[in-house]
Design a protein around this motif. Sequence first.
Motif, PDB file in Angstrom:
ATOM      1  N   PRO A  88      44.372  96.119  15.826  1.00 54.77           N
ATOM      2  CA  PRO A  88      43.532  95.516  15.385  1.00 54.77           C
ATOM      3  C   PRO A  88      43.719  95.508  13.909  1.00 54.77           C
ATOM      4  CG  PRO A  88      43.074  97.364  16.238  1.00 54.77           C
ATOM      5  CD  PRO A  88      44.044  96.948  16.836  1.00 54.77           C
ATOM      6  N   TYR A  89      43.117  95.205  12.758  1.00 51.82           N
ATOM      7  CA  TYR A  89      43.078  95.563  10.788  1.00 51.82           C
ATOM      8  C   TYR A  89      42.014  94.980  10.738  1.00 51.82           C
ATOM      9  CZ  TYR A  89      44.494  90.411  10.052  1.00 51.82           C
ATOM     10  OH  TYR A  89      43.968  89.633   9.957  1.00 51.82           O
ATOM     11  N   ASN A  90      41.821  95.205   9.120  1.00 52.97           N
ATOM     12  CA  ASN A  90      40.416  94.990   8.573  1.00 52.97           C
ATOM     13  C   ASN A  90      40.478  93.528   7.815  1.00 52.97           C
ATOM     14  OD1 ASN A  90      38.731  94.828   6.794  1.00 52.97           O
ATOM     15  ND2 ASN A  90      38.817  96.455   5.652  1.00 52.97           N
ATOM     16  N   ALA A  91      40.412  92.291   9.548  1.00 52.49           N
ATOM     17  CA  ALA A  91      40.516  90.862   9.226  1.00 52.49           C
ATOM     18  C   ALA A  91      39.546  90.569   7.336  1.00 52.49           C
ATOM     19  CB  ALA A  91      40.500  90.110  10.199  1.00 52.49           C
ATOM     20  N   ALA A  92      38.598  90.806   7.580  1.00 48.79           N
ATOM     21  CA  ALA A  92      37.387  90.811   6.798  1.00 48.79           C
ATOM     22  C   ALA A  92      37.468  91.009   5.146  1.00 48.79           C
ATOM     23  CB  ALA A  92      36.728  91.680   6.513  1.00 48.79           C
ATOM     24  N   LEU A  93      38.245  92.222   4.989  1.00 45.11           N
ATOM     25  CA  LEU A  93      38.475  92.782   3.714  1.00 45.11           C
ATOM     26  C   LEU A  93      39.660  91.632   3.159  1.00 45.11           C
ATOM     27  CD1 LEU A  93      39.051  94.475   1.533  1.00 45.11           C
ATOM     28  CD2 LEU A  93      40.741  95.786   1.945  1.00 45.11           C
ATOM     29  N   ALA A  94      41.041  91.231   4.099  1.00 47.45           N
ATOM     30  CA  ALA A  94      42.327  89.969   3.882  1.00 47.45           C
ATOM     31  C   ALA A  94      41.325  88.556   3.729  1.00 47.45           C
ATOM     32  CB  ALA A  94      43.016  89.580   4.777  1.00 47.45           C
ATOM     33  N   ALA A  95      40.342  88.038   4.241  1.00 43.04           N
ATOM     34  CA  ALA A  95      39.674  87.183   4.464  1.00 43.04           C
ATOM     35  C   ALA A  95      39.431  87.143   2.705  1.00 43.04           C
ATOM     36  CB  ALA A  95      38.725  86.851   4.743  1.00 43.04           C
ATOM     37  N   GLU A  96      38.509  88.057   2.181  1.00 46.92           N
ATOM     38  CA  GLU A  96      37.516  88.083   1.188  1.00 46.92           C
ATOM     39  C   GLU A  96      38.539  88.490   0.013  1.00 46.92           C
ATOM     40  OE1 GLU A  96      34.880  92.048   1.140  1.00 46.92           O
ATOM     41  OE2 GLU A  96      35.508  92.294  -1.207  1.00 46.92           O
ATOM     42  N   LYS A  97      39.158  88.937  -0.175  1.00 44.62           N
ATOM     43  CA  LYS A  97      40.537  88.779  -0.852  1.00 44.62           C
ATOM     44  C   LYS A  97      41.296  87.576  -1.256  1.00 44.62           C
ATOM     45  CE  LYS A  97      43.549  93.020  -0.925  1.00 44.62           C
ATOM     46  NZ  LYS A  97      44.700  93.399  -0.251  1.00 44.62           N
ATOM     47  N   ILE A  98      41.373  86.639  -0.088  1.00 45.53           N
ATOM     48  CA  ILE A  98      41.602  84.725  -0.297  1.00 45.53           C
ATOM     49  C   ILE A  98      40.959  84.342  -1.549  1.00 45.53           C
ATOM     50  CG2 ILE A  98      42.266  83.454   1.353  1.00 45.53           C
ATOM     51  CD1 ILE A  98      43.518  84.752   3.226  1.00 45.53           C
ATOM     52  N   ILE A  99      38.975  84.367  -0.847  1.00 46.30           N
ATOM     53  CA  ILE A  99      38.375  83.738  -2.010  1.00 46.30           C
ATOM     54  C   ILE A  99      38.557  84.092  -3.434  1.00 46.30           C
ATOM     55  CG2 ILE A  99      36.020  83.355  -1.572  1.00 46.30           C
ATOM     56  CD1 ILE A  99      36.731  82.669   0.602  1.00 46.30           C
ATOM     57  N   LYS A 100      38.624  85.367  -3.114  1.00 47.46           N
ATOM     58  CA  LYS A 100      39.139  86.177  -4.785  1.00 47.46           C
ATOM     59  C   LYS A 100      40.073  85.806  -5.327  1.00 47.46           C
ATOM     60  CE  LYS A 100      36.244  90.661  -4.817  1.00 47.46           C
ATOM     61  NZ  LYS A 100      35.910  91.681  -5.098  1.00 47.46           N
ATOM     62  N   ALA A 101      41.114  85.414  -4.417  1.00 46.57           N
ATOM     63  CA  ALA A 101      42.039  84.885  -5.362  1.00 46.57           C
ATOM     64  C   ALA A 101      41.986  83.436  -6.031  1.00 46.57           C
ATOM     65  CB  ALA A 101      43.140  85.438  -4.692  1.00 46.57           C
ATOM     66  N   GLY A 102      41.215  82.967  -4.927  1.00 49.28           N
ATOM     67  CA  GLY A 102      41.157  81.597  -5.690  1.00 49.28           C
ATOM     68  C   GLY A 102      42.376  80.743  -4.370  1.00 49.28           C
ATOM     69  N   LEU A 103      42.219  80.871  -3.227  1.00 47.63           N
ATOM     70  CA  LEU A 103      43.593  80.360  -2.584  1.00 47.63           C
ATOM     71  C   LEU A 103      42.446  79.648  -1.200  1.00 47.63           C
ATOM     72  CD1 LEU A 103      45.652  83.026  -1.450  1.00 47.63           C
ATOM     73  CD2 LEU A 103      46.214  81.078  -2.631  1.00 47.63           C
ATOM     74  N   LYS A 143      49.915  79.302  -5.815  1.00 41.79           N
ATOM     75  CA  LYS A 143      49.485  79.384  -6.330  1.00 41.79           C
ATOM     76  C   LYS A 143      49.745  81.194  -6.050  1.00 41.79           C
ATOM     77  CE  LYS A 143      44.075  78.633  -6.540  1.00 41.79           C
ATOM     78  NZ  LYS A 143      43.756  76.812  -6.224  1.00 41.79           N
ATOM     79  N   THR A 144      50.923  80.168  -4.744  1.00 41.45           N
ATOM     80  CA  THR A 144      51.689  81.782  -4.354  1.00 41.45           C
ATOM     81  C   THR A 144      52.727  81.623  -5.485  1.00 41.45           C
ATOM     82  OG1 THR A 144      50.903  81.305  -2.221  1.00 41.45           O
ATOM     83  CG2 THR A 144      53.106  82.640  -2.209  1.00 41.45           C
ATOM     84  N   ARG A 145      53.140  80.921  -5.830  1.00 41.53           N
ATOM     85  CA  ARG A 145      54.331  81.039  -6.778  1.00 41.53           C
ATOM     86  C   ARG A 145      54.129  81.796  -7.795  1.00 41.53           C
ATOM     87  NH1 ARG A 145      56.927  74.800  -7.806  1.00 41.53           N
ATOM     88  NH2 ARG A 145      58.271  74.462  -5.088  1.00 41.53           N
ATOM     89  N   ALA A 146      52.933  81.668  -8.421  1.00 42.33           N
ATOM     90  CA  ALA A 146      52.116  81.989  -9.409  1.00 42.33           C
ATOM     91  C   ALA A 146      52.186  83.478  -9.436  1.00 42.33           C
ATOM     92  CB  ALA A 146      51.227  81.501  -9.771  1.00 42.33           C
ATOM     93  N   MET A 147      52.226  83.988  -8.264  1.00 40.01           N
ATOM     94  CA  MET A 147      51.670  85.727  -7.773  1.00 40.01           C
ATOM     95  C   MET A 147      52.651  86.401  -7.537  1.00 40.01           C
ATOM     96  SD  MET A 147      48.869  85.080  -4.961  1.00 40.01           S
ATOM     97  CE  MET A 147      47.117  84.275  -5.048  1.00 40.01           C
ATOM     98  N   LEU A 148      53.474  85.586  -7.706  1.00 36.52           N
ATOM     99  CA  LEU A 148      55.462  86.550  -7.201  1.00 36.52           C
ATOM    100  C   LEU A 148      56.155  86.898  -8.787  1.00 36.52           C
ATOM    101  CD1 LEU A 148      57.245  84.092  -4.358  1.00 36.52           C
ATOM    102  CD2 LEU A 148      55.473  86.826  -4.077  1.00 36.52           C
ATOM    103  N   SER A 149      56.348  87.654  -8.863  1.00 37.47           N
ATOM    104  CA  SER A 149      57.239  88.056  -9.412  1.00 37.47           C
ATOM    105  C   SER A 149      58.655  87.611  -9.576  1.00 37.47           C
ATOM    106  CB  SER A 149      57.814  89.722 -10.192  1.00 37.47           C
ATOM    107  OG  SER A 149      58.859  89.868  -8.995  1.00 37.47           O
TER     108      SER A 149
END
Length: 240
Positions: free
Chosen positions: A216-231, A86-92
């Motif tokens: 510290p950083y916004n881990a909840a947002l990073a996690a949400e984006k992983i789910i949305k990306a289908g990873l 999936k990462t391969r497909a996301m890269l230009s």
Amino acid sequence: MNVAIISDIHGNLEAFEAVLSDIAEREADHVICLGDCVGYGADSEAVLLRLWEENIPAVRGNHEDAVFDDSVLEWFNPQACDAILKTRAMLSPESRERISRWPLFIPFDAAWCVHGFPPASVHTYLFEATPRMVIESFTTIPSRLCFVGHTHILSLVACDGERVKSYPFKKGTTFLDGRRYIVNVGSVGQPRDGDLSAKYVIWDTEANSLEVRYVPYNAALAAEKIIKAGLPEFLARRLL
Ligand SMILES: [Fe+2]
């Protein structure tokens, strides 16, 4: 001179931006990246573009290898393989080509920078290394210090040429002596040490010291984006 050493961002843009802000506040003179910028997270392409925008040199990690080399996929478990495809497909195409040219190591001042283990391994983990391997590795590189990533766990290994000793390596400043050291700087984007903040190290070349930074950083947002990306979902859970 203060040198920020970062590693294993793994497509986590939120963690990377937080670390870049922390580095700017600390007024580091240089930043070096030890690879694995891509994979696992939802923002591999954005992380690469930001890295290049900041002109940060990087060595190649096993996850960069996996982007353009099918033969290394056997090193990964099925879920990691799914994430890599999936990462391969996301890269230009431009980004894929550019990371394929990253070097296996970068000598910088008195330090050697490599993803896995010196002199040039992207796959060997520091925790796999026997004392003999550590002693021999220092015969192959000219540097007093060697910075590595790959395990996602901070660690500090000293070598006086005959003996090898490991030390606890956590938040705060450690002053080094005249021995040679292999320093694992932990992970920006996917820590595996039980503490969820992003980690990196600032090396003060004059004071001969290392400062471990917990950011510290916004881990909840990073996690949400992983789910949305289908990873795979476990990659999101691992951040929280
Ligand atoms: Fe990694």
